[in-house]
Design a protein around this motif. Structure first.
Motif, PDB file in Angstrom:
ATOM      1  N   ARG A 213       0.814  -1.229   0.000  1.00  7.25           N
ATOM      2  CA  ARG A 213       0.000   0.000   0.000  1.00  7.25           C
ATOM      3  C   ARG A 213       0.846   1.276   0.000  1.00  7.25           C
ATOM      4  O   ARG A 213       0.327   2.354  -0.262  1.00  7.25           O
ATOM      5  N   THR A 218      -1.106   2.837  -8.607  1.00  9.64           N
ATOM      6  CA  THR A 218      -2.358   2.086  -8.505  1.00  9.64           C
ATOM      7  C   THR A 218      -2.500   1.227  -9.756  1.00  9.64           C
ATOM      8  O   THR A 218      -1.936   1.547 -10.812  1.00  9.64           O
ATOM      9  N   HIS A 231      -9.329  -3.350  -8.784  1.00  8.53           N
ATOM     10  CA  HIS A 231      -8.567  -2.139  -8.489  1.00  8.53           C
ATOM     11  C   HIS A 231      -7.746  -2.355  -7.239  1.00  8.53           C
ATOM     12  O   HIS A 231      -8.211  -2.942  -6.262  1.00  8.53           O
TER      13      HIS A 231
END
Length: 752
Positions: A213, A218, A231
């Motif tokens: 993270r 992304t 996603h």
């Protein structure tokens, strides 16, 4: 070889310090020290930002290729699974599939159970009814007849071969479906075979690909209509189902582009992204990789901070050094200017001292000559008065010529004494606005018919403290010079104004002054003549036309009045003479109507006068005149003899009580002996019965001391009529008071 002047010897020339060039150099260095680092930092920051954006773009392109290969393998495998299921049920209708449901279920479970991305494999009939599934046996009563992917596959649409994300009816979890149509032998639609894929499988792969993270990137899997399938970071289903907003990515999909890089703002969190996208084979699916611009800016800011610190810390030190150099230069310039001003002041003082010594010597010479000349004029004047009183009518014409010559001589003597600073000043408060218009006729006569006179007198001009007669003479002298400078006519302008000078103005005088500007439109003066304009006895006029005493009288009068005279001139531009005269502290008195003169009555007897005069001829002429007026005159040669005589008379008065033998003492000031006329007057002040004293002089330097004694002053050569008027007044006082022994020292008619 030129000899050095005294002031050059005391104050040698110092090379001029070009402070302006040094200041401009330091300022240029300061500007460069500010601008160049700023330009360098700006260029470096810009290049660093572009480099970071390029690196981010490269990273997204590399990552999206890996994700594309992964997605292509998954979808190819799904397509193979779909084909195997179709082959499994080939030739079976819906009832046939139901009859063999148990074996089909087991085979579906075997085929899909080994793949983590597969949530369920299902067979649907012509009407969308679930016929068999890898997850359930027997299958529940489920129909997908209204679902978009079923309708799309039935209608032969390509996009719907991959469904949107949903909670599957069969799988019971969040999935998206990939399906193909089942057809009978005649090619008609018989139902679909669907494989439900888990988005979480893709999310887990993307997490490992990006490194967790904390990654600034992304990853996403979308359909060709930009609907989100998977996603990372993981997105709630509510946001996944939300329609995507119009942006550069949707435009690229609408154009049918297979790959590219765009800048968008995320529909999930509104953050700016650099997005690289690629289509997955021939499937209506795209893989995208986005790089957060906030991460780029954060890293850029950190690098910029280090760059600014490393660049501007030494620059600030350099700025401080230059700034201190500028301050030091300013202090050095100020010290230089003070030194220059002090040196200039010392040179001016030295020059003024030499000029003062020169004027003092000239004054002593002129004063001595004027004093002797005054005595000669007194002799001529007294004898002319004697002739007139004796009735020499046949010599009236000659006497008039003598009297005119006497007036000219008196004027010349007055000018000489004025230039030598020995002419007594009778200063009074003068209202310029009322007085100056009255001089119109006087100036008009001095200027002649060819010169126009303009007077600009302000109503708010301050009163000034001056000798009116000397001021009139100064105006006449300037007007005569202006007339001679304008032989073909011109304009002479008189202006008045108020000026104030402070010490910091650098003017030789300070305080409040009235400025009289006397300007002409004449030929002007060259610099060499202008520099000597106020020098006594200097003149450029032809022989017999000027004495060289006009402008020096103006300068001496202004200086002695506590002011200053200045002159400006240039060839062809005329001349301007400015008189700065001190402002009066008192208000000028209003003119009073003349009091009626009492009818003259003959005095019963003449006065007893002690005349003290060292010049025999002056004494003889004055004595003869006084005797013709009916007075008794006793002459003494000097003040020493007069004191002895008066002391003897006072001693006799104390012994016998008899009054003093004199009613008045008339004395010259400068005489041989230990005492002068002022000493005599001071001695007479010690008497119990005081005598009126008249002192006769032509020197202004005696006035200050004479103010402290009870005496009146007469300037040589004095007017006999003025003295006669006073003597008659004193006679009447004595006649009205028989016991009066000249106790009052008020001398009406005598000007101090």
């Amino acid at each position: 070889m030129r000899a050095a002047r005294p002031d050059e010897a005391l104050f040698p020339a110092v090379p001029e310090h070009n402070f302006a060039v040094r200041r401009m150099t330091l300022i240029a260095l300061l500007v460069a020290a500010v601008v160049l680092p700023c330009v360098f930092v700006a260029a470096m920051a810009f290049n660093d930002l572009r480099s970071r954006e390029a690196d981010a773009t490269d990273a997204t392109l590399r990552t999206v290729r890996v994700a594309e290969e992964h997605a292509l393998k998954v979808f190819d495998m799904n397509e193979a699974l779909d084909a195997r299921v179709v082959d499994l049920v080939q030739g079976l209708d819906d009832d046939g599939i139901r009859q063999r449901e148990i074996s089909i279920h087991e085979k579906l479970q075997t085929m899909g159970g080994g793949y983590p991305q597969v949530a369920a494999m299902s067979i649907f009939g012509r009407d969308g009814t679930l016929l068999a599934s890898s997850r359930f046996y027997p299958v529940p009563s489920v129909s997908i007849s209204q679902r978009e992917d079923f309708v799309g596959i039935r209608n032969g649409q390509v996009l719907e071969h991959v469904s949107k994300v949903m909670v599957g009816h069969v799988a019971g979890e969040v999935v998206f479906n990939t399906g193909i149509a089942r057809r009978v032998d005649d090619g008609s639609f018989a139902g679909i075979v669907s494989v439900a894929l888990r988005p979480s499988y893709f999310n887990a792969f993307y997490r490992e690909l990006l490194g967790g993270r904390d990654s600034p990137m992304t990853m996403a899997l979308t359909r060709a209509d930009a609907s989100l399938l998977a996603h990372y970071p993981v997105t709630p289903l509510s946001k996944v189902e939300a329609p995507m907003r119009h942006n550069a990515y949707t435009d690229a999909l609408a154009e049918g582009r297979r790959a590219g890089v765009v800048r968008v703002r995320s529909t999930l969190d509104g953050e700016g992204l650099i997005v690289a996208f690629r289509r997955v084979g021939s499937y209506p699916v795209y893989v995208t990789c986005g790089y957060r611009t906030s991460a780029i800016w954060a890293a850029w800011y950190r690098h910029l901070s280090v760059l600014i610190l490393s660049m501007f810390v030494p620059s600030i030190v350099l700025w401080c050094v230059i700034w201190l150099s500028l301050k030091r230069l300013a202090a050095e310039e100020e010290a230089w200017e003070r030194w220059q001003a002090e040196a200039s002041m010392r040179r001016s003082i030295e020059s003024a001292y030499r000029q003062s010594r020169k004027m003092e010597a000239l004054g002593n010479l002129v004063g001595s000559v004027a004093h002797d000349f005054n005595n000669l004029l007194m002799i001529v004047s007294a004898n002319a008065q004697i002739l007139r009183r004796r009735g020499a009518a046949t010599f009236d014409r000659e006497l008039c010529a003598i009297e005119r010559a006497l007036k000219s001589g008196q004027s010349l003597t007055r000018q000489l004494l004025g230039v030598a600073r020995k002419q007594p000043l009778r200063s009074e408060t003068l209202d310029v606005a009322r007085w100056l218009p009255g001089c119109h006729d006087l100036l008009r006569a001095s200027l002649g018919a060819k010169v126009a006179l303009v007077m600009d007198v302000g109503a708010d001009v301050w009163p000034m403290h001056v000798d009116v007669a000397e001021l009139e003479l100064a105006l006449i002298n300037v007007a005569v010079n202006a007339r001679d400078a304008m032989p073909n006519g011109g304009r002479f302008t008189v202006r008045t104004s108020n000026v104030s000078f402070r010490h910091e103005d650098g003017f030789p005088i300070t305080g409040d002054f009235v400025q009289l500007s006397l300007e002409d439109t004449g030929v002007g003066m060259p610099p060499d003549v202008l520099s000597r304009a106020f020098e006594p006895l200097f003149t450029t006029k032809p022989k017999g036309m000027g004495t060289g005493l006009g402008l020096p009288q103006v300068f001496a009068f202004c200086e002695r009045s506590g002011g200053l005279a200045a002159i400006d001139s240039a060839i062809g531009a005329g001349t301007s003479v400015r008189l700065y005269l001190p402002r009066a502290t008192q208000t000028p008195e209003l003119e009073r109507p003349a009091e009626p003169v009492a009818e003259r009555r003959d005095a019963p007897h003449g006065l007893r006068i002690l005349l003290v005069e060292d010049n025999d001829e002056v004494a003889a002429g004055t004595e003869a005149l006084l005797q013709m007026m009916g007075h008794e005159v006793t002459c003494t040669f000097n003040a020493d003899i007069a004191v002895e005589r008066l002391d003897a008379a006072r001693a006799a008065q104390k012994r016998t009580g008899e009054p003093l033998p004199f009613d008045l003492v008339i004395s010259d000031i400068h005489m041989p002996g230990k005492l002068n006329g002022i000493d005599l007057a001071e001695h007479i002040q010690t008497f119990e019965t005081r005598l009126p004293v008249i002192l006769v002089t032509g020197y202004a330097e005696e006035l200050e001391r004479a103010r402290h004694v009870e005496a009146r002053m007469l300037s040589k050569p004095f007017d006999i009529a003025l003295l006669d008027k006073f003597l008659q007044t004193l006679q009447r006082e004595i006649a009205q008071s028989p016991t009066h022994q000249a106790g009052s020292n008020a001398l009406p008619g005598i000007t101090s």
